[in-house]
Write a protein that holds these residues in place. Structure first.
Motif, short mmCIF file in Angstrom:
data_model
loop_
_atom_site.label_atom_id
_atom_site.label_comp_id
_atom_site.label_asym_id
_atom_site.label_seq_id
_atom_site.Cartn_x
_atom_site.Cartn_y
_atom_site.Cartn_z
N GLU A 1 -76.40 52.99 -96.82
CA GLU A 1 -75.86 54.17 -97.17
C GLU A 1 -75.60 54.31 -98.74
O GLU A 1 -75.53 55.42 -99.29
CB GLU A 1 -74.71 54.48 -96.36
CG GLU A 1 -74.95 54.62 -94.85
CD GLU A 1 -73.67 54.67 -94.09
OE1 GLU A 1 -72.53 54.39 -94.60
OE2 GLU A 1 -73.79 54.69 -92.89
N GLU A 2 -75.23 53.37 -99.29
CA GLU A 2 -74.79 53.43 -100.71
C GLU A 2 -76.09 53.42 -101.61
O GLU A 2 -75.94 54.29 -102.52
CB GLU A 2 -73.92 52.15 -101.15
CG GLU A 2 -72.65 51.94 -100.62
CD GLU A 2 -72.13 50.61 -100.91
OE1 GLU A 2 -72.58 49.62 -101.55
OE2 GLU A 2 -71.02 50.26 -100.37
N LYS A 3 -77.08 52.71 -101.16
CA LYS A 3 -78.28 53.01 -101.70
C LYS A 3 -78.88 54.46 -101.77
O LYS A 3 -79.13 55.08 -102.81
CB LYS A 3 -79.27 52.11 -101.16
CG LYS A 3 -80.72 51.92 -102.17
CD LYS A 3 -81.46 51.02 -101.28
CE LYS A 3 -82.88 51.06 -102.06
NZ LYS A 3 -83.83 50.22 -101.46
N SER A 4 -78.74 55.09 -100.63
CA SER A 4 -79.38 56.45 -100.46
C SER A 4 -78.30 57.73 -101.36
O SER A 4 -78.68 58.37 -101.93
CB SER A 4 -79.28 57.13 -99.20
OG SER A 4 -78.15 56.94 -98.54
N ALA A 5 -76.96 57.16 -101.40
CA ALA A 5 -75.94 58.01 -101.96
C ALA A 5 -76.30 57.77 -103.52
O ALA A 5 -76.28 58.87 -104.33
CB ALA A 5 -74.60 57.44 -101.78
N ARG B 1 -72.11 41.46 -88.00
CA ARG B 1 -71.44 41.49 -89.26
C ARG B 1 -72.59 42.02 -90.39
O ARG B 1 -72.49 43.00 -91.25
CB ARG B 1 -70.85 40.34 -89.80
CG ARG B 1 -69.41 40.71 -89.56
CD ARG B 1 -68.63 39.51 -90.03
NE ARG B 1 -68.20 38.45 -88.88
CZ ARG B 1 -68.66 37.14 -88.76
NH1 ARG B 1 -69.48 36.72 -89.58
NH2 ARG B 1 -68.43 36.63 -87.64
N GLY B 2 -73.72 41.13 -90.02
CA GLY B 2 -74.85 41.51 -90.96
C GLY B 2 -75.63 42.92 -90.98
O GLY B 2 -76.10 43.56 -91.89
N PHE B 3 -75.60 43.23 -89.53
CA PHE B 3 -76.29 44.72 -89.25
C PHE B 3 -75.19 45.59 -89.93
O PHE B 3 -75.68 46.59 -90.55
CB PHE B 3 -76.08 44.87 -87.98
CG PHE B 3 -76.78 46.21 -87.48
CD1 PHE B 3 -77.96 46.62 -87.50
CD2 PHE B 3 -75.91 47.21 -86.98
CE1 PHE B 3 -78.39 47.88 -87.34
CE2 PHE B 3 -76.24 48.56 -86.60
CZ PHE B 3 -77.37 48.94 -86.68
N LYS B 4 -73.85 45.50 -89.86
CA LYS B 4 -72.94 46.51 -90.40
C LYS B 4 -73.24 46.44 -91.96
O LYS B 4 -73.12 47.59 -92.59
CB LYS B 4 -71.60 46.28 -90.19
CG LYS B 4 -71.18 46.70 -88.45
CD LYS B 4 -69.88 46.19 -88.20
CE LYS B 4 -69.55 46.48 -86.80
NZ LYS B 4 -68.11 46.55 -86.39
N LYS B 5 -73.19 45.27 -92.43
CA LYS B 5 -73.41 45.11 -93.93
C LYS B 5 -74.69 45.83 -94.54
O LYS B 5 -74.67 46.67 -95.46
CB LYS B 5 -73.29 43.80 -94.33
CG LYS B 5 -73.21 43.54 -96.07
CD LYS B 5 -73.10 42.07 -96.32
CE LYS B 5 -73.05 41.97 -97.66
NZ LYS B 5 -74.50 42.04 -98.29
N SER B 6 -75.81 45.54 -93.73
CA SER B 6 -76.99 46.14 -94.17
C SER B 6 -77.01 47.71 -94.10
O SER B 6 -77.62 48.56 -94.87
CB SER B 6 -78.08 45.72 -93.54
OG SER B 6 -78.05 46.00 -91.94
N MET B 7 -76.18 48.25 -92.94
CA MET B 7 -76.27 49.69 -93.01
C MET B 7 -75.28 50.31 -93.89
O MET B 7 -75.76 51.38 -94.69
CB MET B 7 -75.52 50.01 -91.54
CG MET B 7 -76.40 49.58 -90.21
SD MET B 7 -78.18 50.48 -90.47
CE MET B 7 -77.42 52.24 -89.86
N SER B 8 -74.15 49.66 -94.24
CA SER B 8 -73.50 50.27 -95.52
C SER B 8 -73.92 49.95 -96.63
O SER B 8 -74.18 50.99 -97.59
CB SER B 8 -72.02 49.57 -95.50
OG SER B 8 -72.14 48.20 -95.93
N ASP B 9 -74.89 48.90 -96.87
CA ASP B 9 -75.50 48.99 -98.19
C ASP B 9 -76.71 49.93 -98.43
O ASP B 9 -76.95 50.64 -99.35
CB ASP B 9 -76.24 47.71 -98.47
CG ASP B 9 -75.26 46.55 -98.62
OD1 ASP B 9 -74.20 46.84 -98.78
OD2 ASP B 9 -75.85 45.29 -98.20
#
Length: 76
Positions: free
Chosen positions: A46-50, A36-44
Motif C-alpha cells: 500500500e505504501e509503495k502504491s501510494a 504478521r508477514g502477510f500484514k507487513k507485506s500488504m502494508s508495504d
C-alpha cells in the motif's frame, strides 16, 4: 443443534493427545509469524502504491509546468 462447550473440550483433548502441546505451540507461533508477514507485506504494498501515485503526480506537474521560453536575440 450447535456444538456445546463439552464437545469442543473433548475435541481439544484429542488434538492435544495426538499432536502434543509442544508441536501445537510451534504450529501456533508459525501461523502467527505467517500472519504478521502477510500484514507487513500488504502494508508495504500500500505504501509503495501510494508513493508511486505521488511520484507520477509530481512527474505530471514537471512536464506541464514549464512553458518553453523563446530564445533571446543577440544584441550587438
Amino acid at each position: 443443534m450447535g456444538i456445546s462447550i463439552w464437545q469442543l473440550l473433548i475435541v481439544l483433548g484429542i488434538v492435544i493427545l495426538l499432536f502434543g502441546t509442544k508441536k501445537l505451540r510451534n504450529i501456533g507461533s508459525d501461523l502467527g509469524g505467517a500472519i504478521r508477514g502477510f500484514k507487513k507485506s500488504m502494508s508495504d504494498e500500500e505504501e509503495k502504491s501510494a508513493d508511486q501515485s505521488t511520484l507520477e503526480g509530481q512527474q505530471a506537474e514537471k512536464t506541464e509546468a514549464p512553458a518553453e521560453e523563446k530564445p533571446r536575440e543577440k544584441q550587438s
